[in-house]
Design an enzyme around this catalytic site. Sequence first.
Site, mmCIF file in Angstrom:
data_model
loop_
_atom_site.group_PDB
_atom_site.id
_atom_site.type_symbol
_atom_site.label_atom_id
_atom_site.label_comp_id
_atom_site.label_asym_id
_atom_site.label_seq_id
_atom_site.Cartn_x
_atom_site.Cartn_y
_atom_site.Cartn_z
ATOM 1 N N PHE A 5 2.999 3.488 7.383
ATOM 2 C CA PHE A 5 2.592 2.136 6.982
ATOM 3 C C PHE A 5 3.431 1.061 7.670
ATOM 4 O O PHE A 5 2.964 -0.062 7.826
ATOM 5 C CB PHE A 5 2.789 1.939 5.469
ATOM 6 C CG PHE A 5 1.894 2.762 4.601
ATOM 7 C CD1 PHE A 5 0.581 2.390 4.397
ATOM 8 C CD2 PHE A 5 2.358 3.911 3.976
ATOM 9 C CE1 PHE A 5 -0.254 3.139 3.592
ATOM 10 C CE2 PHE A 5 1.535 4.668 3.167
ATOM 11 C CZ PHE A 5 0.225 4.283 2.972
ATOM 12 N N LYS A 52 -3.363 -2.718 16.129
ATOM 13 C CA LYS A 52 -4.121 -1.688 15.408
ATOM 14 C C LYS A 52 -5.039 -0.942 16.395
ATOM 15 O O LYS A 52 -5.148 0.280 16.352
ATOM 16 C CB LYS A 52 -4.926 -2.312 14.264
ATOM 17 C CG LYS A 52 -4.057 -2.877 13.153
ATOM 18 C CD LYS A 52 -3.181 -1.802 12.508
ATOM 19 C CE LYS A 52 -2.149 -2.334 11.566
ATOM 20 N NZ LYS A 52 -1.147 -1.353 11.138
ATOM 21 N N ASP A 111 12.236 2.629 4.988
ATOM 22 C CA ASP A 111 11.792 1.231 4.974
ATOM 23 C C ASP A 111 12.977 0.395 5.433
ATOM 24 O O ASP A 111 14.124 0.718 5.101
ATOM 25 C CB ASP A 111 11.366 0.849 3.537
ATOM 26 C CG ASP A 111 10.413 -0.325 3.509
ATOM 27 O OD1 ASP A 111 10.787 -1.404 4.011
ATOM 28 O OD2 ASP A 111 9.296 -0.179 2.992
ATOM 29 N N PHE A 170 -10.412 -1.800 4.631
ATOM 30 C CA PHE A 170 -11.084 -3.083 4.491
ATOM 31 C C PHE A 170 -10.093 -4.027 3.778
ATOM 32 O O PHE A 170 -8.969 -4.135 4.244
ATOM 33 C CB PHE A 170 -12.485 -2.882 3.889
ATOM 34 C CG PHE A 170 -13.418 -2.419 5.002
ATOM 35 C CD1 PHE A 170 -13.273 -1.147 5.572
ATOM 36 C CD2 PHE A 170 -14.349 -3.269 5.562
ATOM 37 C CE1 PHE A 170 -14.054 -0.743 6.670
ATOM 38 C CE2 PHE A 170 -15.146 -2.879 6.647
ATOM 39 C CZ PHE A 170 -14.987 -1.623 7.196
ATOM 40 N N ASN A 171 -10.408 -4.682 2.691
ATOM 41 C CA ASN A 171 -9.452 -5.664 2.142
ATOM 42 C C ASN A 171 -8.763 -5.126 0.881
ATOM 43 O O ASN A 171 -9.339 -5.217 -0.219
ATOM 44 C CB ASN A 171 -10.177 -6.976 1.836
ATOM 45 C CG ASN A 171 -10.554 -7.721 3.097
ATOM 46 O OD1 ASN A 171 -11.269 -7.193 3.954
ATOM 47 N ND2 ASN A 171 -10.058 -8.925 3.246
ATOM 48 N N SER A 201 -7.138 -0.801 10.508
ATOM 49 C CA SER A 201 -7.763 -1.911 9.791
ATOM 50 C C SER A 201 -9.185 -2.129 10.288
ATOM 51 O O SER A 201 -9.494 -1.887 11.462
ATOM 52 C CB SER A 201 -6.922 -3.171 10.048
ATOM 53 O OG SER A 201 -7.627 -4.320 9.661
ATOM 54 N N ILE A 231 0.848 -1.204 0.000
ATOM 55 C CA ILE A 231 0.000 0.000 0.000
ATOM 56 C C ILE A 231 0.879 1.249 0.000
ATOM 57 O O ILE A 231 0.576 2.246 -0.652
ATOM 58 C CB ILE A 231 -0.962 -0.013 1.203
ATOM 59 C CG1 ILE A 231 -1.750 -1.328 1.218
ATOM 60 C CG2 ILE A 231 -1.926 1.172 1.153
ATOM 61 C CD1 ILE A 231 -2.494 -1.597 2.512
ATOM 62 N N TYR A 274 -1.690 -9.004 16.358
ATOM 63 C CA TYR A 274 -1.676 -8.062 15.232
ATOM 64 C C TYR A 274 -2.878 -7.116 15.318
ATOM 65 O O TYR A 274 -2.731 -5.887 15.265
ATOM 66 C CB TYR A 274 -1.700 -8.813 13.885
ATOM 67 C CG TYR A 274 -2.191 -7.945 12.749
ATOM 68 C CD1 TYR A 274 -1.366 -6.974 12.194
ATOM 69 C CD2 TYR A 274 -3.508 -8.037 12.285
ATOM 70 C CE1 TYR A 274 -1.840 -6.135 11.200
ATOM 71 C CE2 TYR A 274 -3.982 -7.204 11.293
ATOM 72 C CZ TYR A 274 -3.142 -6.257 10.749
ATOM 73 O OH TYR A 274 -3.619 -5.419 9.772
ATOM 74 N N PHE A 313 -12.152 -21.382 2.532
ATOM 75 C CA PHE A 313 -12.329 -21.697 3.954
ATOM 76 C C PHE A 313 -13.801 -21.604 4.377
ATOM 77 O O PHE A 313 -14.228 -20.608 4.942
ATOM 78 C CB PHE A 313 -11.471 -20.760 4.808
ATOM 79 C CG PHE A 313 -9.996 -20.878 4.550
ATOM 80 C CD1 PHE A 313 -9.378 -22.118 4.422
ATOM 81 C CD2 PHE A 313 -9.199 -19.737 4.435
ATOM 82 C CE1 PHE A 313 -8.008 -22.213 4.186
ATOM 83 C CE2 PHE A 313 -7.826 -19.824 4.206
ATOM 84 C CZ PHE A 313 -7.238 -21.071 4.070
HETATM 85 C C1 UD1 Z 1 -6.989 -10.693 6.886
HETATM 86 C C2 UD1 Z 1 -6.619 -10.724 8.333
HETATM 87 C C3 UD1 Z 1 -6.946 -9.391 8.944
HETATM 88 C C4 UD1 Z 1 -6.189 -8.293 8.200
HETATM 89 C C5 UD1 Z 1 -6.595 -8.358 6.731
HETATM 90 C C6 UD1 Z 1 -5.837 -7.325 5.938
HETATM 91 C C7 UD1 Z 1 -6.867 -13.050 9.052
HETATM 92 C C8 UD1 Z 1 -7.695 -14.003 9.839
HETATM 93 N N1 UD1 Z 1 -7.342 -11.797 8.982
HETATM 94 O O1 UD1 Z 1 -8.376 -10.452 6.775
HETATM 95 O O2 UD1 Z 1 -6.600 -9.357 10.293
HETATM 96 O O3 UD1 Z 1 -6.522 -7.046 8.721
HETATM 97 O O4 UD1 Z 1 -6.308 -9.652 6.230
HETATM 98 O O5 UD1 Z 1 -4.883 -7.841 5.092
HETATM 99 O O6 UD1 Z 1 -5.856 -13.402 8.508
HETATM 100 N N2 UD1 Z 1 -9.818 -17.130 2.058
HETATM 101 C C9 UD1 Z 1 -9.960 -18.396 1.521
HETATM 102 N N3 UD1 Z 1 -8.827 -19.058 1.133
HETATM 103 C C10 UD1 Z 1 -7.567 -18.523 1.249
HETATM 104 C C11 UD1 Z 1 -7.439 -17.220 1.792
HETATM 105 C C12 UD1 Z 1 -8.587 -16.559 2.203
HETATM 106 O O7 UD1 Z 1 -11.063 -18.915 1.403
HETATM 107 O O8 UD1 Z 1 -6.588 -19.190 0.893
HETATM 108 C C13 UD1 Z 1 -11.023 -16.383 2.473
HETATM 109 C C14 UD1 Z 1 -11.061 -16.072 3.949
HETATM 110 O O9 UD1 Z 1 -11.698 -17.077 4.669
HETATM 111 C C15 UD1 Z 1 -11.862 -14.750 3.937
HETATM 112 C C16 UD1 Z 1 -11.515 -14.109 2.598
HETATM 113 O O10 UD1 Z 1 -11.004 -15.148 1.795
HETATM 114 O O11 UD1 Z 1 -13.223 -15.043 3.933
HETATM 115 C C17 UD1 Z 1 -10.485 -13.009 2.722
HETATM 116 O O12 UD1 Z 1 -9.382 -13.518 3.433
HETATM 117 P P1 UD1 Z 1 -8.055 -12.664 3.657
HETATM 118 O O13 UD1 Z 1 -7.560 -12.161 2.367
HETATM 119 O O14 UD1 Z 1 -7.127 -13.483 4.493
HETATM 120 O O15 UD1 Z 1 -8.560 -11.384 4.472
HETATM 121 P P2 UD1 Z 1 -9.319 -11.297 5.880
HETATM 122 O O16 UD1 Z 1 -9.521 -12.609 6.479
HETATM 123 O O17 UD1 Z 1 -10.523 -10.475 5.664
#
Ligand code: UD1
Length: 338
Positions: free
Chosen positions: A81, A154, A31, A179-180, A125, A12, A150, A219
């Site tokens: 960051f 935050k 960095d 968010f993501n 986050s 980011i 972690y 998952f």
């Molecule tokens: C993750 C972190 C969160 C962090 C955020 C930012 C965890 C539990 N949470 O969030 O603390 O702030 O990243 O980067 O790690 N998924 C799959 N298969 C995979 C990977 C992910 O099904 O191999 C699903 C997960 O179950 C979730 C979604 O994809 O439903 C997003 O996952 P991920 O990218 O890891 O993000 P978060 O879990 O939202």
Amino acid sequence: MKVLVTGGLGFIGSHTVVELQNEGFEVVIIDDCSNSSEKVLEGITAITGKSPLFEKLDLKEKSLVEDFFKRHHDIEGVIHFAASKAVGESVDKPLLYYENNIGTLVYLLKELSKKDRSSFIFSSSCTVYGQADKMPITEDAPVKEAESPYGNTKQMGEEIIRDTCKVTPNLNAIALRYFNPMGAHPSAEIGELPIGIPQNLVPFITQTGVGLREELSVFGDDYPTRDGTCVRDYIYVVDLAKAHVVALQRLLAKKNKANYEVFNVGTGKGSTVLEVIKSFEKVSGKKLKYKIVARRPGDITAAYADTTLANEELGWKSQYTLDEAMKSAWDWEQKIRN
Ligand code: UD1
């Protein structure tokens, strides 16, 4: 105007440096390259035509941080960051996370508190909300007990900044709750560079698409959502980077209402894991190999942002669709594997 970007070679951070330079800011990057590469500087320079100043420096070295601010006394804004971000690792090594994420934040705030005026943007986050009771999530939703060290860094980080701002009128700060984040710069000059097996969904998908991983494990498909998989708010990294620029401009122009503010940065739209896979298949023209496995411990069912506050106060709104963001992630993945 000179701006310090800590962790500016990261995912980011590097996209934010590009947007800052595009807006005419003079950027200095610090960095430690623990999770990034100096080669990112070449990508930033290729996009913007300008090489940012760079110092390889570990923010845990308090005396080096002091020395840095003496040499760069004209820094007016800091976007912070630099932090460790692997949830699982933080459970195994809590002290590493408290030292990296909290210790360094304290040193930075001490330095900024000495200045007549300073503007500070903090990477927070949506993890602070845990499983929120209401969707979409507004900024006043309660902060839930952190699931990991972690996540706790935050929450604590936000509290440390808030408490410091209360007694430091010259310090103006904004915490952005991401968010993501996903995607890469449209030029494919910079993007995400996960070390080892990606923990996040989108890089795992693109690495599977390119043949680096055999198949994606989804998952859980028994969540109470429209297709049984978890819902997240995937925000394009360039949109997210731009949110930092407008947040900084708000502080520099003294348009902030209080000297500590919090904003959600998301699209306002939730997507399920299966919808993200469909988006990948659409933009790549490839079938993605995946299987449904058990739920991942600690995963929440759904999280997506109410972005009204950022829309109204920052004048910021995400511009790109999930498909556009996915296309950029796919272009980047193919480029780096070739
Ligand atoms: C993750 C972190 C969160 C962090 C955020 C930012 C965890 C539990 N949470 O969030 O603390 O702030 O990243 O980067 O790690 N998924 C799959 N298969 C995979 C990977 C992910 O099904 O191999 C699903 C997960 O179950 C979730 C979604 O994809 O439903 C997003 O996952 P991920 O990218 O890891 O993000 P978060 O879990 O939202």
